[in-house]
Design an enzyme around this catalytic site. Structure first.
Site, PDB file in Angstrom:
ATOM      1  N   ASP A 193      -9.647  16.217  -8.748  1.00 37.47           N
ATOM      2  CA  ASP A 193      -9.245  15.274  -9.582  1.00 37.47           C
ATOM      3  C   ASP A 193      -9.588  13.990  -9.446  1.00 37.47           C
ATOM      4  O   ASP A 193      -9.461  13.393  -8.824  1.00 37.47           O
ATOM      5  CB  ASP A 193      -8.371  14.800 -10.261  1.00 37.47           C
ATOM      6  CG  ASP A 193      -7.212  14.705 -11.524  1.00 37.47           C
ATOM      7  OD1 ASP A 193      -8.380  14.331 -12.484  1.00 37.47           O
ATOM      8  OD2 ASP A 193      -6.308  13.829 -11.481  1.00 37.47           O
ATOM      9  N   HIS A 366      -2.391  10.784 -12.616  1.00 39.67           N
ATOM     10  CA  HIS A 366      -3.785  11.047 -12.086  1.00 39.67           C
ATOM     11  C   HIS A 366      -3.186   9.991 -10.709  1.00 39.67           C
ATOM     12  O   HIS A 366      -2.579   8.578 -10.812  1.00 39.67           O
ATOM     13  CB  HIS A 366      -4.801  10.905 -12.662  1.00 39.67           C
ATOM     14  CG  HIS A 366      -4.484  12.575 -13.829  1.00 39.67           C
ATOM     15  ND1 HIS A 366      -5.354  12.862 -13.722  1.00 39.67           N
ATOM     16  CD2 HIS A 366      -4.150  11.801 -15.177  1.00 39.67           C
ATOM     17  CE1 HIS A 366      -5.310  13.479 -15.173  1.00 39.67           C
ATOM     18  NE2 HIS A 366      -4.717  12.602 -15.809  1.00 39.67           N
TER      19      HIS A 366
HETATM   20 ZN   LIG Z   1      -5.743  17.264 -17.074  1.00 33.19          ZN
HETATM   21 ZN   LIG Z   2      -2.596  17.145 -16.637  1.00 32.72          ZN
END
Ligand SMILES: [Zn+2]
Ligand SMILES: [Zn+2]
Length: 550
Positions: A193, A366
């Site tokens: 990510d 995130h």
């Molecule tokens: Zn996502």
């Molecule tokens: Zn997500």
């Protein structure tokens, strides 16, 4: 392209935020990871959402061995029904993710057909040639997993969305041990990510929201409305806790919120006392100070509850003086304008709006830079493919990996549609396949192409003008051109406009005398009018031209 290689093909999420979808292919077997949607940008008029272009999979639909979904967010699950309409393959997901997928599939009448399988973090499954292990990761929704995919070419780690939260709302931290166990076995490539790749430091724990909500609940004199994503289950839990502490009842507004909350409660991911939740109609009859309403629309989506409240189009209730509205999410990049317009409209209607950065009512789900570095150190991959992010995020992620000692030639910063091949531990950038957009407009898929969106754009900006001409077979006009305009603001007089159009029509007809057909003259007229408008006013109205030859 070699058949004895592992091919990794991003169909979405690389070069953009949203519609994540990854293909892993070996010999004649395909594994799909995630099937997400993206919300349209402002200038994509009338588009509800966007799904990945997965023609590559449609062409190979018999080869799909399975679909694995990493977690329950829309940008990973939203296109599941569209994919299932084309591909008949088993779906694997953790309990909450499965629940959210089932709510979606049931609404499209596809639940009967779907082959759903529940997996648990820590488990191992076999999907064709791929052996998949699941490691729990923290995110802004419970039950997220990273995948360890053992392929004939080596072990691939696919993080999904993650952060390293030491005090998550559900008390279940990221599985560090599993990540480093994979490193011990030797990881060929990490797909990780990149969403927050330009955010320095660490992402704060989700817990930091609790005090912010506490303060909002303490100070609010009237109703409280919290807007978030319908899939943000941990936020529901946090709002419920604040409601309990401050003696308010909680109601869910909108079908997706209600259905998701019901499902998450049944599965044990939401833990509320029985009498905390009340139906909406009951909540609307209670004193404003006694309720909190949880609704969709934190991105200002026009069809969401918050979008409708902002424009006074909500059916069951309106914003009222004294309401406190909390937008508990960050605008998705590209959505800022819509979100801030919604906030302004809500203020106009008498609400007090609280949003990040006014108060820390949201933290990212995130990983920030230091966490991304930690992931690289834990997993120790030979190769890195940054995923989930605009090109700048992917680049930034790659740059960080270089600083950590991964050779630049072992980092593949690519965008949607670019096949990456692994053979004998070597990575190769292979050919490209289309990796574009498919627009979903109402329930129609793909009918609306970029050309239609461009048309809607020019209609909304400059209106349209239609010019209809009647001529005999020698192209002599039998009457003045018929001119119809809509939404077309012209700075000089209508007479002048009429004269200019007449002149252009005459010009086109006089040079078209040598036996051109109707279509050719219409096209020529359209071009000439376009040039004329552009010269005189720099505007580009949509043009309709019609030439009738009698
Ligand atoms: Zn996502
Ligand atoms: Zn997500």
């Amino acid at each position: 392209m070699s058949l004895n290689s592992l091919r990794i093909l991003p169909l979405g999420g690389l070069g953009e935020i949203g519609k994540n979808m990854m293909v892993y292919e070996y010999e004649d077997q395909i594994l799909i990871v995630d099937t997400g949607i993206m919300f349209p940008e402002n200038d994509m008029l009338g588009i509800d959402y966007i799904i990945p272009d997965f023609q590559y999979i449609i062409n190979r639909r018999d080869k799909v061995s399975g679909i694995v979904i990493t977690h329950g967010h829309e940008d990973h699950t939203g296109a599941i029904a569209h994919v299932l309409e084309e591909v008949d393959a088993p779906i694997y997901a953790t309990p909450l993710t499965r629940g959210l997928l089932e709510v979606k599939l049931a609404r499209r009448g596809l639940l009967e057909k779907a082959q759903m399988h529940t997996v648990q973090a820590g488990e191992k499954i076999q999907v064709g040639v791929f052996e998949i292990e699941f490691a729990h990761v923290c995110h802004s929704i419970p039950d997220g997993v990273a995948l360890g995919i053992t392929t004939p070419e080596g072990l691939i780690v696919h993080t999904g969305d993650y952060k390293f939260d030491h005090t998550p709302v559900d008390n279940w931290p990221t599985d560090y041990a599993k990540l480093s166990e994979w490193a011990g076995r030797g990881v060929l490539a990490l797909l990780a990510d990149s969403t927050n790749a330009d955010t320095p430091g660490w992402t704060p724990s989700e817990r930091v929201i609790d005090p912010a909500f506490d303060q909002v609940f303490r100070e609010a004199e009237g109703r409280i409305l919290v807007a978030s994503f319908a899939s943000l289950i941990s936020r529901m839990q946090q709002v419920g806790k604040a409601a309990l502490n401050h003696g308010r009842k909680m109601a869910f507004v909108g079908m997706s919120m209600r259905e998701n909350a019901k499902m998450a409660t049944q599965l044990g991911y939401l833990d509320f006392p029985d009498d905390l939740i009340v139906p909406l109609d009951q909540a609307l009859k209670m004193k404003p100070k006694e309720v909190v309403l949880m609704c969709t629309g934190s991105q200002g989506e026009p069809t969401s509850i918050m979008g409708r409240l902002a424009t006074g189009r909500n059916r069951q209730f309106d914003v009222q003086e004294g309401d406190t509205i909390v937008l508990s999410s960050h605008p998705i990049p590209g959505n800022e304008e819509t979100v801030y317009r919604t906030i302004n409209k809500l203020f106009q209607r008498g609400a007090n709006v609280i949003y990040d950065p006014i108060a820390p009512v949201h933290v990212s789900g995130h990983a920030s830079q230091e966490e991304m570095k930690l992931m690289l150190h834990l997993v120790k991959p030979k190769y890195l493919i940054p995923i989930h992010g605009e090109l700048r995020h992917l680049r930034q992620h790659g740059k960080m990996a270089e600083e950590l000692g991964i050779p630049p030639e072992n980092i593949a910063v690519v965008e949607n549609g670019q096949i990456i091949e692994f053979e004998d531990e070597l990575m190769r950038i292979s050919n490209r396949v289309p990796g574009g957009y498919v627009f979903v407009d109402g329930s129609r898929v793909g009918d609306v192409g970029p050309a239609v969106v461009r048309e809607r754009e020019s209609l909304s900006r400059d209106g349209f003008i239609s010019v209809s001409v009647l001529v005999d077979k020698d192209l002599y006009q039998l009457r003045d051109p018929e001119i119809i305009t809509r939404g077309f603001v012209y700075k000089y007089e209508a007479d002048e406009l009429r004269m200019d159009i007449n002149e252009t029509v005459e010009d086109v007809l006089s040079i078209s005398k040598n036996g051109k057909g109707k279509k050719a003259i219409e096209g020529e007229l359209e071009r000439a009018l376009r040039n004329m408008f552009h010269e005189k006013s720099r505007r580009r109205p949509m043009l309709f031209t019609n030439v009738d030859i009698v």
